[in-house]
Write a protein that holds these residues in place. Structure first.
Motif, PDB file in Angstrom:
ATOM      1  N   SER A  73      -1.321   7.572   6.323  1.00  0.00           N
ATOM      2  CA  SER A  73      -0.673   8.269   5.906  1.00  0.00           C
ATOM      3  C   SER A  73      -0.324   9.512   6.716  1.00  0.00           C
ATOM      4  O   SER A  73      -0.454   9.492   7.612  1.00  0.00           O
ATOM      5  CB  SER A  73      -1.211   8.766   4.190  1.00  0.00           C
ATOM      6  OG  SER A  73      -1.013  10.317   4.054  1.00  0.00           O
ATOM      7  N   MET A 104      -2.244  12.539   4.514  1.00  0.00           N
ATOM      8  CA  MET A 104      -3.364  12.554   4.106  1.00  0.00           C
ATOM      9  C   MET A 104      -4.209  12.391   5.722  1.00  0.00           C
ATOM     10  O   MET A 104      -4.018  10.958   6.267  1.00  0.00           O
ATOM     11  CB  MET A 104      -3.687  12.138   3.494  1.00  0.00           C
ATOM     12  CG  MET A 104      -3.321  12.057   1.942  1.00  0.00           C
ATOM     13  SD  MET A 104      -4.373  11.191   0.631  1.00  0.00           S
ATOM     14  CE  MET A 104      -2.875   9.997   0.437  1.00  0.00           C
ATOM     15  N   LYS A 139      -6.483   9.256   6.525  1.00  0.00           N
ATOM     16  CA  LYS A 139      -6.881   7.475   5.919  1.00  0.00           C
ATOM     17  C   LYS A 139      -6.312   6.928   6.834  1.00  0.00           C
ATOM     18  O   LYS A 139      -5.001   6.988   7.794  1.00  0.00           O
ATOM     19  CB  LYS A 139      -5.556   8.047   4.832  1.00  0.00           C
ATOM     20  CG  LYS A 139      -5.887   7.685   3.814  1.00  0.00           C
ATOM     21  CD  LYS A 139      -4.750   7.732   2.732  1.00  0.00           C
ATOM     22  CE  LYS A 139      -5.214   7.125   1.066  1.00  0.00           C
ATOM     23  NZ  LYS A 139      -4.502   5.600   1.178  1.00  0.00           N
TER      24      LYS A 139
END
Length: 467
Positions: free
Chosen positions: A323, A326, A329
């Motif tokens: 990501s 994020m 991730k």
């Protein structure tokens, strides 16, 4: 004294007029017209199709030489030029697009011109000196686009299928190796995405391997289906303009040039020239393989979901950041790309079906797009399978503690109690365990349905495994 004028081009002529060709170009007027006429896709001819065309031309030249219809020097020069193309040279002179009208006539003519001009150089002549070696009268002697193109498509597809089979065998072997690594570990089975009874991790992986092994066998079956060719049938399968001795020996030369011993002459050349149902069958075998891969890729994505709020039974090798927002991730990118390849194969299957159904009378002119779709599916599937084996399965790990927790907390553990306490009582145990949060053994003890020692033995997950 005026300097001698140097010409950097040559003029070629066909029934439609003249075209100027660069002197050092191996293609000719027919190839150039195709480049100008077909500008719809931007897709180049597949390298394996180019090599297969050269294989056909080599076999035809040597067969014509043995039949006495082509001079030795010409035939050997044509065969040598074809060998160079088979080995990867001069592909840049195949300038037409993969999807074109004319049933592949321009593709065949492109091959004729490249091989003729290179053969002329081999014999010490300049490209375009067609009175010495002619693209049609010599390179294409005893042939038609209508037997050259179908034969070349089949040879190219077989060579690609060999890689597809090897990829499937690699994935099946990798799955079995992983199964051996986790042969005694237990996980919870699931049906309807709900808890089911336990099984060994190794057994689940071996089931995947068996499915992939079937796809390897389907690939071998497809090779055998495609090995029947119509070379020698010329325009519509009657063999017009092909010497009888050439027709007898050209398949033998084709086997030698291609290294494919399964190649054989079709029993009915008229049938083989107009009907492409075999291609539909082969596409169906590939579709079956893509369905197997889709299922396995979906399973991997589901089992790797999480890692905190999903199943998280397996951990796939981390290959890239997942990501841009994020942090930390990691996504299952290899199963995802495998899924997308399979979607493309499903679409190509439809293209192949429509193209095969569009034949009319003695010829199907839609073979260029059929070949493009078939080659694309084979190439993408082989790469996807290799990636799944080497970039996902080989390095994946099972979270054994989590797997064990799922097994021990599953309500489906009541299943082996059914023969002893009955289905209705077992259902009551499961419902009470779910409502109270207590374990199944606790509920069985409270309800005094079985002696505790017997209940514990029955509820041991390892006693539920029958394989």
């Amino acid at each position: 004294m005026l300097a001698e004028k140097i010409s950097f081009s040559r003029v070629e002529e066909d029934s439609l007029g003249q075209k100027t060709i660069m002197n050092n170009a191996y293609y000719g007027i027919h190839s150039l017209r195709a480049k100008e006429n077909f500008t719809v896709s931007g897709y180049k001819l597949h390298p394996e199709l180019i090599k297969a065309l050269a294989i056909v031309k080599k076999a035809a030249a040597l067969a014509n030489m043995k039949a006495g219809t082509l001079e030795h020097s010409k035939a050997l020069a044509i065969a040598r030029a074809a060998d160079e193309i088979i080995n990867g040279k001069w592909h840049e002179y195949f300038i037409g697009e993969a999807i074109q009208g004319g049933a592949g006539t321009a593709i065949n003519m492109n091959a004729n011109e490249v091989i003729a001009n290179r053969a002329l150089e081999i014999l010490g002549y300049k490209p375009g000196t067609y009175d010495k070696i002619n693209p049609v009268d010599d390179v294409n002697y005893g042939q038609s686009t209508n037997d050259v193109i179908p034969t070349a498509i089949r040879i190219a597809a077989i060579r690609l299928l060999q890689r597809y089979v090897e990829a499937n065998l690699l994935l099946a072997r990798t799955l079995r190796e992983k199964a051996e690594e986790y042969k005694d570990a237990i996980k919870l089975g699931r049906t309807h995405l709900q808890d089911a009874v336990p099984l060994k991790i190794g057994d689940e992986l071996k089931a995947w391997a068996e499915a992939i092994q079937r796809d390897a066998r389907r690939g071998e079956m497809a090779i055998n289906l495609l090995a029947e060719v119509n070379l020698g049938g010329t325009a519509i399968g009657t063999g017009l303009n092909a010497h009888p001795h050439y027709r007898e020996i050209v398949i033998e030369e084709l086997r030698a040039a291609s290294g494919i011993p399964q190649l054989r002459r079709a029993a009915n050349l008229i049938d083989a020239t107009q009907n492409l149902d075999v291609m539909v069958e082969v596409a169906g075998l590939l579709r079956a393989g893509a369905i197997t891969l889709t299922k396995i890729a979906n399973d991997l994505r589901l089992l790797a979901s999480g890692p905190m709020a999903g199943l998280a039974e397996i951990e796939l090798p981390p290959l890239a950041a997942g990501s841009s927002i994020m942090a930390g991730k990691v996504n299952p990118i290899i199963p995802e790309v495998v899924n997308q390849v399979c979607f493309k194969v499903f679409g190509n299957d439809l293209t192949i079906n429509l193209a095969a159904a569009a034949g009319q009378l003695e010829l199907n002119v839609m073979q260029p797009v059929l070949a493009f779709a078939l080659f694309e599916s084979l190439g993408m599937l082989s790469e996807a399978i290799n990636s799944l084996a080497l970039k996902a399965v080989k390095g994946m790990k099972f979270r054994l503690e989590r797997c064990e927790n799922y097994v021990n907390s599953a309500l489906s553990l009541v299943t082996p109690l059914v023969p002893y306490i009955g289905y209705q009582a077992a259902t009551r145990v499961a419902k009470q365990a779910l409502a109270s949060g207590k374990s199944i053994i606790d509920i069985v003890r409270e309800l005094k349905l079985l002696p505790e020692e017997q209940a514990r033995e029955l509820l041991d997950s390892r006693h539920m495994l029958t394989n």
